[in-house]
Design a protein around this motif. Sequence first.
Motif, short mmCIF file in Angstrom:
data_model
loop_
_atom_site.label_atom_id
_atom_site.label_comp_id
_atom_site.label_asym_id
_atom_site.label_seq_id
_atom_site.Cartn_x
_atom_site.Cartn_y
_atom_site.Cartn_z
N THR A 51 1.01 -1.16 0.38
CA THR A 51 0.06 -0.15 -0.33
C THR A 51 0.98 1.14 -0.21
OG1 THR A 51 -2.16 -1.09 0.83
CG2 THR A 51 -1.67 0.81 0.98
N TYR A 52 1.88 1.57 0.79
CA TYR A 52 2.69 2.42 1.26
C TYR A 52 3.57 2.49 -0.48
CZ TYR A 52 6.57 5.75 2.37
OH TYR A 52 6.29 6.77 1.98
N ALA A 53 3.60 1.53 -1.29
CA ALA A 53 4.20 1.40 -2.39
C ALA A 53 3.49 2.27 -3.47
CB ALA A 53 4.98 0.36 -3.30
N ASP A 54 2.20 1.89 -3.66
CA ASP A 54 1.13 2.52 -4.02
C ASP A 54 1.03 4.00 -3.58
OD1 ASP A 54 2.03 0.63 -6.23
OD2 ASP A 54 -0.10 -0.87 -5.77
N TRP A 55 1.19 4.64 -2.21
CA TRP A 55 0.09 5.54 -1.97
C TRP A 55 0.04 6.74 -2.93
CZ3 TRP A 55 -2.41 5.42 3.27
CH2 TRP A 55 -2.33 6.13 2.69
N ASP A 56 0.78 6.86 -3.66
CA ASP A 56 0.79 8.36 -4.26
C ASP A 56 -0.40 7.98 -5.72
OD1 ASP A 56 2.73 10.18 -3.05
OD2 ASP A 56 4.72 9.35 -3.82
N ARG A 57 -0.22 6.51 -5.74
CA ARG A 57 -1.25 6.06 -7.13
C ARG A 57 -2.63 6.12 -6.58
NH1 ARG A 57 3.78 3.06 -8.60
NH2 ARG A 57 2.94 1.51 -7.41
N LEU A 58 -2.94 6.13 -5.82
CA LEU A 58 -4.42 5.61 -4.33
C LEU A 58 -5.42 6.91 -4.86
CD1 LEU A 58 -3.61 3.72 -1.29
CD2 LEU A 58 -4.92 3.13 -3.44
N ARG A 59 -4.35 8.26 -5.45
CA ARG A 59 -5.67 8.85 -5.87
C ARG A 59 -7.05 9.07 -5.49
NH1 ARG A 59 -1.48 11.56 -8.64
NH2 ARG A 59 -0.24 9.74 -10.26
N GLY A 60 -7.15 9.19 -4.07
CA GLY A 60 -8.73 9.96 -3.86
C GLY A 60 -9.19 8.28 -3.85
N GLY A 61 -8.06 7.31 -3.43
CA GLY A 61 -9.36 5.47 -3.72
C GLY A 61 -9.08 5.17 -2.15
N ASP A 62 -9.33 4.40 -1.98
CA ASP A 62 -9.66 3.67 -0.58
C ASP A 62 -8.45 3.09 -0.15
OD1 ASP A 62 -10.23 3.21 2.52
OD2 ASP A 62 -12.46 2.08 1.57
N PRO A 63 -7.69 3.86 0.49
CA PRO A 63 -6.60 3.06 1.42
C PRO A 63 -6.18 1.44 2.04
CG PRO A 63 -6.40 5.01 2.24
CD PRO A 63 -7.16 4.67 1.23
N TYR A 64 -7.75 1.46 2.38
CA TYR A 64 -7.84 -0.12 3.20
C TYR A 64 -7.98 -0.90 2.86
CZ TYR A 64 -10.35 -2.28 6.95
OH TYR A 64 -10.29 -4.03 7.74
N ASP A 65 -9.23 -0.36 1.59
CA ASP A 65 -9.32 -1.36 0.61
C ASP A 65 -8.14 -2.37 0.06
OD1 ASP A 65 -11.49 -2.82 -0.95
OD2 ASP A 65 -11.34 -1.45 -2.62
N HIS A 66 -7.55 -1.03 -0.33
CA HIS A 66 -6.50 -1.76 -0.61
C HIS A 66 -5.94 -2.39 -0.07
CE1 HIS A 66 -3.26 -1.34 -4.40
NE2 HIS A 66 -1.96 -0.86 -2.56
N THR A 67 -5.15 -2.10 0.62
CA THR A 67 -4.89 -2.99 1.70
C THR A 67 -4.59 -4.16 2.10
OG1 THR A 67 -3.38 -0.94 3.09
CG2 THR A 67 -3.60 -3.33 4.03
N ARG A 68 -6.81 -4.27 2.16
CA ARG A 68 -7.21 -5.55 2.14
C ARG A 68 -7.50 -6.68 1.23
NH1 ARG A 68 -12.82 -3.84 3.34
NH2 ARG A 68 -13.55 -3.82 1.48
N GLN A 69 -7.63 -5.77 0.31
CA GLN A 69 -6.94 -7.12 -1.24
C GLN A 69 -5.62 -8.00 -1.78
OE1 GLN A 69 -8.51 -4.60 -4.85
NE2 GLN A 69 -10.43 -4.10 -3.57
#
Length: 162
Positions: A51-69
């Motif tokens: 998630t940290y590596a993708d943090w800047d690309r999340l742009r308004g996405g849900d980081p919790y959902d990203h990490t959980r996936q």
Amino acid sequence: MRSRHDTSHDFEAYVAGAGARLLHTATLLTAEPPTANPRARRLLTLALAHTYADWDRLRGGDPYDHTRQYLATRFANTAWHHPAARLRNRARQDTPLARLTPQERLILVLRLYEGIAEEQTAALLGMPAERVRAVFNRAMAVVLGPPPRPAPAVGGVKAVAS
């Protein structure tokens, strides 16, 4: 453009808010005791690093959902494709979740603890919704049913020591 310091600060705030829940999810997946959960901690560390590596690309996405996936897919890839991981889980039969297969445990945790809909769970795992429903129902039957009892002793037969 955001500075690296801002990104780090935002990520630290995210982990402070979501870390405990994500660790609990990982602990449920690995069926380890909450006080001794090295596999869950490693799984969460990998998911948070991703998630940290993708943090800047999340742009308004849900980081919790990203990490959980990532947590779910990493668990699935490790548990389903590595027999040694399955055997380690089977060794701890002291909790209802430990009696489940990794697939049953993953689907049950995603559906009940994380509250993810059947269709979303199916999409995340690349399975038909009907299969997710069947696995979920089987897992619920195991968890809600009585624990397996040891086989009764056969009268008059003694075990032979080797």
